[in-house]
Design an enzyme around this catalytic site. Structure first.
Site, PDB file in Angstrom:
ATOM      1  CE  LYS A 174      38.231  46.736  45.273  1.00 41.92           C
ATOM      2  NZ  LYS A 174      39.249  47.661  45.839  1.00 41.92           N
TER       3      LYS A 174
ATOM      4  CB  THR B 268      48.114  41.322  45.613  1.00 47.85           C
ATOM      5  OG1 THR B 268      48.166  40.687  46.900  1.00 47.85           O
ATOM      6  CG2 THR B 268      48.149  40.275  44.522  1.00 47.85           C
TER       7      THR B 268
ATOM      8  N   GLY C 270      48.487  47.057  47.411  1.00 43.27           N
ATOM      9  CA  GLY C 270      48.073  48.279  46.726  1.00 43.27           C
ATOM     10  C   GLY C 270      47.276  48.069  45.451  1.00 43.27           C
ATOM     11  CB  THR C 271      45.795  45.092  43.793  1.00 41.33           C
ATOM     12  OG1 THR C 271      45.239  44.569  45.013  1.00 41.33           O
ATOM     13  CG2 THR C 271      47.072  44.355  43.463  1.00 41.33           C
ATOM     14  N   GLY C 272      44.062  47.448  45.108  1.00 44.21           N
ATOM     15  CA  GLY C 272      42.782  48.172  45.159  1.00 44.21           C
ATOM     16  C   GLY C 272      42.980  49.661  44.918  1.00 44.21           C
ATOM     17  CB  CYS C 273      45.585  52.046  46.150  1.00 42.78           C
ATOM     18  SG  CYS C 273      45.480  51.686  47.907  1.00 42.78           S
TER      19      CYS C 273
HETATM   20  N1  LIG Z   1      45.928  37.426  41.887  1.00 37.12           N
HETATM   21  C1  LIG Z   1      45.241  38.254  41.086  1.00 37.12           C
HETATM   22  N2  LIG Z   1      45.327  38.138  39.745  1.00 37.12           N
HETATM   23  C2  LIG Z   1      44.658  38.963  38.920  1.00 37.12           C
HETATM   24  N3  LIG Z   1      43.835  39.947  39.358  1.00 37.12           N
HETATM   25  C3  LIG Z   1      43.692  40.113  40.688  1.00 37.12           C
HETATM   26  C4  LIG Z   1      44.369  39.290  41.627  1.00 37.12           C
HETATM   27  N4  LIG Z   1      44.031  39.683  42.886  1.00 37.12           N
HETATM   28  C5  LIG Z   1      43.193  40.734  42.746  1.00 37.12           C
HETATM   29  N5  LIG Z   1      42.963  40.981  41.425  1.00 37.12           N
HETATM   30  C6  LIG Z   1      42.176  42.073  40.874  1.00 37.12           C
HETATM   31  O1  LIG Z   1      42.823  43.275  41.274  1.00 37.12           O
HETATM   32  C7  LIG Z   1      41.870  44.297  41.499  1.00 37.12           C
HETATM   33  C8  LIG Z   1      42.020  44.815  42.932  1.00 37.12           C
HETATM   34  O2  LIG Z   1      41.298  43.957  43.765  1.00 37.12           O
HETATM   35  P1  LIG Z   1      41.582  43.549  45.241  1.00 37.12           P
HETATM   36  O3  LIG Z   1      40.413  42.708  45.615  1.00 37.12           O
HETATM   37  O4  LIG Z   1      42.950  42.955  45.354  1.00 37.12           O
HETATM   38  O5  LIG Z   1      41.567  44.951  45.957  1.00 37.12           O
HETATM   39  P2  LIG Z   1      41.772  45.304  47.442  1.00 37.12           P
HETATM   40  O6  LIG Z   1      41.563  44.124  48.326  1.00 37.12           O
HETATM   41  O7  LIG Z   1      40.941  46.501  47.687  1.00 37.12           O
HETATM   42  O8  LIG Z   1      43.324  45.668  47.453  1.00 37.12           O
HETATM   43  P3  LIG Z   1      44.199  46.421  48.577  1.00 37.12           P
HETATM   44  O9  LIG Z   1      43.300  46.713  49.738  1.00 37.12           O
HETATM   45  O10 LIG Z   1      45.324  45.492  48.909  1.00 37.12           O
HETATM   46  O11 LIG Z   1      44.726  47.637  47.903  1.00 37.12           O
HETATM   47  C9  LIG Z   1      40.510  43.675  41.199  1.00 37.12           C
HETATM   48  O12 LIG Z   1      40.191  43.923  39.833  1.00 37.12           O
HETATM   49  C10 LIG Z   1      40.755  42.181  41.414  1.00 37.12           C
HETATM   50  O13 LIG Z   1      39.845  41.386  40.715  1.00 37.12           O
HETATM   51  C1  LIG Z   2      47.781  54.259  53.124  1.00 39.86           C
HETATM   52  C2  LIG Z   2      47.093  53.030  52.667  1.00 39.86           C
HETATM   53  N1  LIG Z   2      45.948  53.137  51.951  1.00 39.86           N
HETATM   54  C3  LIG Z   2      45.313  52.037  51.519  1.00 39.86           C
HETATM   55  C4  LIG Z   2      45.791  50.777  51.804  1.00 39.86           C
HETATM   56  C5  LIG Z   2      45.037  49.544  51.344  1.00 39.86           C
HETATM   57  O1  LIG Z   2      45.768  48.804  50.468  1.00 39.86           O
HETATM   58  C6  LIG Z   2      47.004  50.695  52.544  1.00 39.86           C
HETATM   59  N2  LIG Z   2      47.559  49.489  52.860  1.00 39.86           N
HETATM   60  N3  LIG Z   2      47.611  51.826  52.959  1.00 39.86           N
END
Ligand SMILES: Nc1ncnc2c1ncn2[C@@H]1O[C@H](COP(=O)(O)OP(=O)(O)OP(=O)(O)O)[C@@H](O)[C@H]1O
Ligand SMILES: Cc1ncc(CO)c(N)n1
Length: 275
Positions: A173, A204, A206-209
């Site tokens: 990502k 943003t 929980g976007t990765g989850c």
């Molecule tokens: N501001 C944004 N606008 C549009 N897409 C975004 C934005 N920020 C992240 N993304 C997309 O959201 C998705 C999740 O990515 P992100 O890198 O935020 O995950 P993460 O860091 O693992 O998240 P978290 O650990 O907070 O749950 C990816 O497809 C990324 O490209």
């Molecule tokens: C429980 C939990 N899992 C994953 C993440 C990463 O976003 C978080 N902040 N909390």
């Protein structure tokens, strides 16, 4: 009905972890189940404390689900400890779910460790080789590869290295880099950029989850990996676009827009987007 199981930590604030995963499963039309590995006391600003769930209870949750209910796809998130990583790996080998989406959660947005440092080796050795796809963000990919990732060329090199660790595929990502949030899919045959448009918001959490759960839900419904990723990216983009200004820190992604739209309930855009 297709089913998906999340193996992850609980976020009391409801924006990430198990709570985000189950909301995503529901919004994507699959029946969600959960194995809770740790409980975090968390909100939009910080992780206050973490308690790991006892290994025997984690194992009982896994057995209770797999011995009774068909599981079409598994999403793995926060695992916290080396022992939990080993237990989950052992049980994935035992139950052999068709699809495993591994989100190698390491550190929260506020900097709290959600995976203990000494557990990283176990994650690499035991779980990555079992994953259908691994979905690291840039800092996680840097830890997995030991390389600094500053641009698209670095992302390509890192994703190759992660597949070299035994993952069948990787979605790296790009959200943490400057510019558009483009993600890279690589599976040793295909290199594909999944392009995004940056939405200006601090919400943003929980976007990765959410993205990894949307991919798991799509795989559960029988989509190919590439289609599951494309649709997952659309889902997270909408969820960020309509993200909710709840709390004083990073507000959560919005699962209700897609859920209501799927249910044919129209005209709720202004209701949800302006909070
Ligand atoms: N501001 C944004 N606008 C549009 N897409 C975004 C934005 N920020 C992240 N993304 C997309 O959201 C998705 C999740 O990515 P992100 O890198 O935020 O995950 P993460 O860091 O693992 O998240 P978290 O650990 O907070 O749950 C990816 O497809 C990324 O490209
Ligand atoms: C429980 C939990 N899992 C994953 C993440 C990463 O976003 C978080 N902040 N909390």
């Amino acid at each position: 009905m297709n089913t998906a199981l999340t193996i992850a930590g609980s976020d009391s604030g409801g924006g990430a972890g198990i709570q985000a995963d189950l909301k995503t499963f529901a919004a994507n039309g699959v029946f969600g189940m959960s194995v809770i590995t740790a409980v975090t006391a968390q909100n939009t600003m910080e992780v206050r404390s973490v308690q790991d769930i006892h290994l025997s209870i984690i194992k009982d949750q896994i057995d209770a689900v797999f011995e009774d209910i068909p599981v079409d796809a598994v999403k793995i998130g926060m695992l916290s400890s080396t022992a939990t990583v080993a237990l989950i790996a052992e049980n994935m080998k035992k139950y052999k779910p068709f699809h495993i989406v591994l989100d190698p959660v390491m550190v929260s947005k506020g900097g709290s460790h959600l995976l203990q440092k000494e557990a990283i080796e176990a994650l690499i050795e035991k779980l990555i080789p079992l994953a259908s796809i691994v979905t690291p963000n840039i800092p996680e990919a840097e830890v997995l590869t030991g390389q600094v990732i500053e641009g698209e060329e670095d992302m390509i090199a890192a994703s190759k290295q992660i597949v070299g660790l035994g993952a069948k595929a990787v979605l790296l990502k790009g959200g943490h880099l400057q510019g558009e949030p483009n993600d890279l899919f690589y599976d040793s045959e295909t290199t594909l950029w999944i392009k995004g448009k940056r939405i200006e918001t601090k919400n943003t959490h929980g976007t990765g989850c959410t993205l990894s759960s949307a991919i798991a839900a799509n795989l559960a419904k029988g989509m190919s990996l590439e289609e599951a990723i494309h649709r997952g990216k659309q889902y997270i983009t909408t969820a960020i676009q309509y993200s909710l200004s709840l709390g004083s820190g990073h507000g959560p992604a919005n699962h209700f827009y897609e859920l209501y739209k799927n249910a044919g309930y129209l005209g709720m855009e202004s209701e949800v987007s302006n909070r």
